[in-house]
Design an enzyme around this catalytic site. Structure first.
Site, PDB file in Angstrom:
ATOM      1  N   GLN A 167       0.711  -1.209  -0.091  1.00  0.00           N
ATOM      2  CA  GLN A 167       0.086  -0.038  -0.033  1.00  0.00           C
ATOM      3  C   GLN A 167       0.762   1.354  -0.043  1.00  0.00           C
ATOM      4  O   GLN A 167       0.556   2.293  -0.600  1.00  0.00           O
ATOM      5  CB  GLN A 167      -0.859   0.043   1.233  1.00  0.00           C
ATOM      6  N   GLU A 204      -3.768   9.337  -1.528  1.00  0.00           N
ATOM      7  CA  GLU A 204      -3.357  10.017  -0.661  1.00  0.00           C
ATOM      8  C   GLU A 204      -1.794  10.834  -1.175  1.00  0.00           C
ATOM      9  O   GLU A 204      -0.887  11.193  -0.354  1.00  0.00           O
ATOM     10  CB  GLU A 204      -2.640   9.170   0.649  1.00  0.00           C
ATOM     11  N   ASP A 236       4.458  -0.027   3.979  1.00  0.00           N
ATOM     12  CA  ASP A 236       3.080  -0.534   4.718  1.00  0.00           C
ATOM     13  C   ASP A 236       2.459  -1.498   3.685  1.00  0.00           C
ATOM     14  O   ASP A 236       1.956  -1.229   2.672  1.00  0.00           O
ATOM     15  CB  ASP A 236       1.973   0.644   4.834  1.00  0.00           C
ATOM     16  N   GLU A 279       5.016  -2.239   8.034  1.00  0.00           N
ATOM     17  CA  GLU A 279       3.872  -2.098   8.657  1.00  0.00           C
ATOM     18  C   GLU A 279       2.715  -3.152   8.150  1.00  0.00           C
ATOM     19  O   GLU A 279       2.830  -3.625   7.066  1.00  0.00           O
ATOM     20  CB  GLU A 279       3.268  -0.499   8.388  1.00  0.00           C
ATOM     21  N   ASP A 308      -0.568  -1.868  12.650  1.00  0.00           N
ATOM     22  CA  ASP A 308      -1.614  -0.630  12.604  1.00  0.00           C
ATOM     23  C   ASP A 308      -3.283  -1.441  12.584  1.00  0.00           C
ATOM     24  O   ASP A 308      -3.833  -1.048  13.453  1.00  0.00           O
ATOM     25  CB  ASP A 308      -1.508   0.064  10.997  1.00  0.00           C
ATOM     26  N   LYS A 333      -3.425   6.205  15.286  1.00  0.00           N
ATOM     27  CA  LYS A 333      -4.541   7.085  14.381  1.00  0.00           C
ATOM     28  C   LYS A 333      -5.698   7.562  15.398  1.00  0.00           C
ATOM     29  O   LYS A 333      -6.492   6.684  15.499  1.00  0.00           O
ATOM     30  CB  LYS A 333      -4.898   6.309  13.064  1.00  0.00           C
ATOM     31  N   ARG A 362      -4.554   9.795   7.966  1.00  0.00           N
ATOM     32  CA  ARG A 362      -5.295   8.751   7.166  1.00  0.00           C
ATOM     33  C   ARG A 362      -5.208   9.071   5.876  1.00  0.00           C
ATOM     34  O   ARG A 362      -4.790  10.295   5.214  1.00  0.00           O
ATOM     35  CB  ARG A 362      -6.697   8.813   7.668  1.00  0.00           C
ATOM     36  N   SER A 363      -5.214   8.161   4.939  1.00  0.00           N
ATOM     37  CA  SER A 363      -5.488   8.384   3.447  1.00  0.00           C
ATOM     38  C   SER A 363      -6.296   9.672   2.937  1.00  0.00           C
ATOM     39  O   SER A 363      -5.953  10.232   2.317  1.00  0.00           O
ATOM     40  CB  SER A 363      -5.785   7.248   2.577  1.00  0.00           C
ATOM     41  N   LYS A 384       4.008   9.913  10.503  1.00  0.00           N
ATOM     42  CA  LYS A 384       3.709   9.500   9.102  1.00  0.00           C
ATOM     43  C   LYS A 384       2.478  10.212   8.458  1.00  0.00           C
ATOM     44  O   LYS A 384       1.668  10.651   8.790  1.00  0.00           O
ATOM     45  CB  LYS A 384       3.436   7.973   9.140  1.00  0.00           C
TER      46      LYS A 384
HETATM   47  P1  PGA Z   1      -5.986   4.398   5.552  1.00  0.00           P
HETATM   48  O1  PGA Z   1      -4.652   3.847   5.060  1.00  0.00           O
HETATM   49  O2  PGA Z   1      -5.940   5.908   6.161  1.00  0.00           O
HETATM   50  O3  PGA Z   1      -6.814   4.537   4.191  1.00  0.00           O
HETATM   51  O4  PGA Z   1      -6.759   3.425   6.708  1.00  0.00           O
HETATM   52  C1  PGA Z   1      -3.423   4.286   5.899  1.00  0.00           C
HETATM   53  C2  PGA Z   1      -2.533   3.315   6.492  1.00  0.00           C
HETATM   54  O5  PGA Z   1      -2.979   1.900   6.395  1.00  0.00           O
HETATM   55  O6  PGA Z   1      -1.373   3.186   7.071  1.00  0.00           O
HETATM   56 ZN    ZN Z   2      -1.401   1.190   7.513  1.00  0.00          ZN
END
Ligand code: PGA
Ligand code: ZN
Length: 410
Positions: A167, A204, A236, A279, A308, A333, A362-363, A384
């Site tokens: 990702q 993102e 990640d 991650e 995560d 988060k 977050r994304s 991050k």
């Molecule tokens: P998300 O992804 O904000 O879409 O959940 C970010 C991550 O997995 O670190």
């Molecule tokens: Zn993640």
């Protein structure tokens, strides 16, 4: 502090999705906070909204402001104006607020409400938010930046339907200051764009590409060696997103691994590409797989195995991960859990057990930069964020601003 009004409304995040913004009006000023949204949402995160966004907006708009003002007053008898609050007082206030709300709000709504209240209270105390939450004089900040440069997985469309499975591909520079580290990330982002010939950005603002997983790691190492800066490299995998019935399904290149093979594969990746950070290498239920990997990694390498989706900023899940020796670093988060009390607890528990902490965007992001202040106040080891785009830069610029203030000794 006297709150005159609390107003919640719908705003758009960087992906154009609806999210929540909360405004607190005091006689002094207006204070705004908003929440981001995830796309690769872990199974163990709290819901962003209780029932729906509209439900939470109505709930906040119907909060009895007098009740909140009174609650603050009666619980803090000696400090009727909430002036010169100590850190313990601030968290007592949040506790009182949370017991008034009684789980009636989702993670996004509670985080936005608590952030806006804290911003207002900090101002009332003539303090910067990070200072207010830290409670003592901060001398310097040692947060390292984790910059999301190249993307794949759920966050990306790819090129001609081809994209990396991982990702996020992350650069983690190791210069002296946040400003220098942000500059390094800007440069490696530009260099990556050139080498990948990338023209598009994903959800993102990381670069879109059809290069495969390991080709990108090769390219990142090439950039690092050429640029001759002190940079670590991370990924990640967000592996829950391509895990099904005991197998990890890769598409670029096509292959599948069972849990044991996945552990060996990740272990080899760490060595081959000298990775410093991984991650979610295993799916979000696999505490024991994580611990097997960490055990192997600890023998020879110095790599962070980061939870995560596994931990979901939940103190209970973090404690389980610690008990199982599953991770040596954890993503934090705030909207995964909503409550800033729990965010604080997660960081305290992690620190107590020598687990590195990474505050994360977050994304789907907004301009809100509260996480920068939280990272400083809670002494996170890393933050991050993306490298490119106004919503990501707002966090980085706030950190650079804080760094400047500390040099001048506010
Ligand atoms: P998300 O992804 O904000 O879409 O959940 C970010 C991550 O997995 O670190
Ligand atoms: Zn993640």
């Amino acid at each position: 502090m006297i709150i005159k009004k609390i107003i919640a409304k719908e705003v758009k995040n960087s992906r154009g999705e609806k999210t929540i913004q909360v405004l607190i009006k005091t006689p002094k000023a207006n204070f705004f906070a908003s929440s981001p949204s995830g796309k690769s949402i872990g199974k163990y995160e709290v819901n962003p909204y209780n029932k729906s966004l509209i439900h939470d907006i109505n709930f906040i708009n119907n909060l009895n402001v007098n009740k909140i003002n009174n609650l603050f007053k009666t619980k803090l008898k000696n400090k009727p104006n909430n002036f010169s609050l100590k850190v313990e007082d601030i968290f007592t206030l949040l506790k009182n607020l949370e017991s008034l709300i009684k789980n009636k709000l989702g993670g996004n709504s509670l985080f936005a409400l608590e952030s806006s209240l804290l911003k207002a209270l900090a101002k009332e105390n003539n303090k910067q938010l990070f200072e207010f939450l830290y409670g003592k004089k901060i001398k310097n900040i040692k947060i390292r930046l984790i910059g999301n440069a190249i993307g794949g997985g759920l966050h990306s469309k790819g090129i001609n339907n081809q994209k990396p499975d991982y990702q996020e591909f992350l650069f983690i520079p190791k210069e002296k200051t946040i400003k220098e580290n942000a500059e390094v990330n800007d440069t490696v982002y530009k260099l990556s764009r050139k080498v990948l010939k990338a023209r598009k950005r994903n959800d993102e603002n990381a670069l879109e590409t059809n290069f495969n997983n390991e080709q990108i790691l090769e390219i990142m190492n090439g950039i690092k060696n050429k640029y001759k800066k002190n940079i670590d490299i991370g990924i990640d995998l967000a592996s829950s997103s391509f895990y099904k019935n005991g197998k990890y399904y890769y598409k670029n290149p096509t292959t599948k691994f069972n849990s044991k093979e996945q552990i060996n594969y990740v272990n080899k990746l760490i060595k081959k590409y000298n990775l410093f950070y991984i991650e979610d290498p295993l799916n979000e239920n696999d505490f024991s797989g994580f611990s097997k990997l960490l055990k192997q990694v600890r023998k020879t390498d110095n790599c962070l195995i980061v939870g995560d989706d596994l931990t979901a900023t939940n103190p209970k899940r973090l404690k389980k991960a610690i008990k199982n020796k599953s991770i040596n670093a954890v993503i934090v988060k705030p909207n995964q859990i909503g409550s800033l009390l729990k965010v604080k607890e997660v960081i305290e528990v992690a620190k107590k057990h020598n687990i590195k902490t990474i505050i994360s965007h977050r994304s789907g992001e907004t301009f809100d930069n509260t996480i920068a202040d939280l990272a400083v106040a809670f002494e996170a080891d890393f933050i991050k964020t993306g490298i490119y785009g106004k919503e990501r830069k707002s966090k980085l610029n706030r950190l650079i601003e804080i760094e400047k203030m500390l040099k001048k000794k506010i």
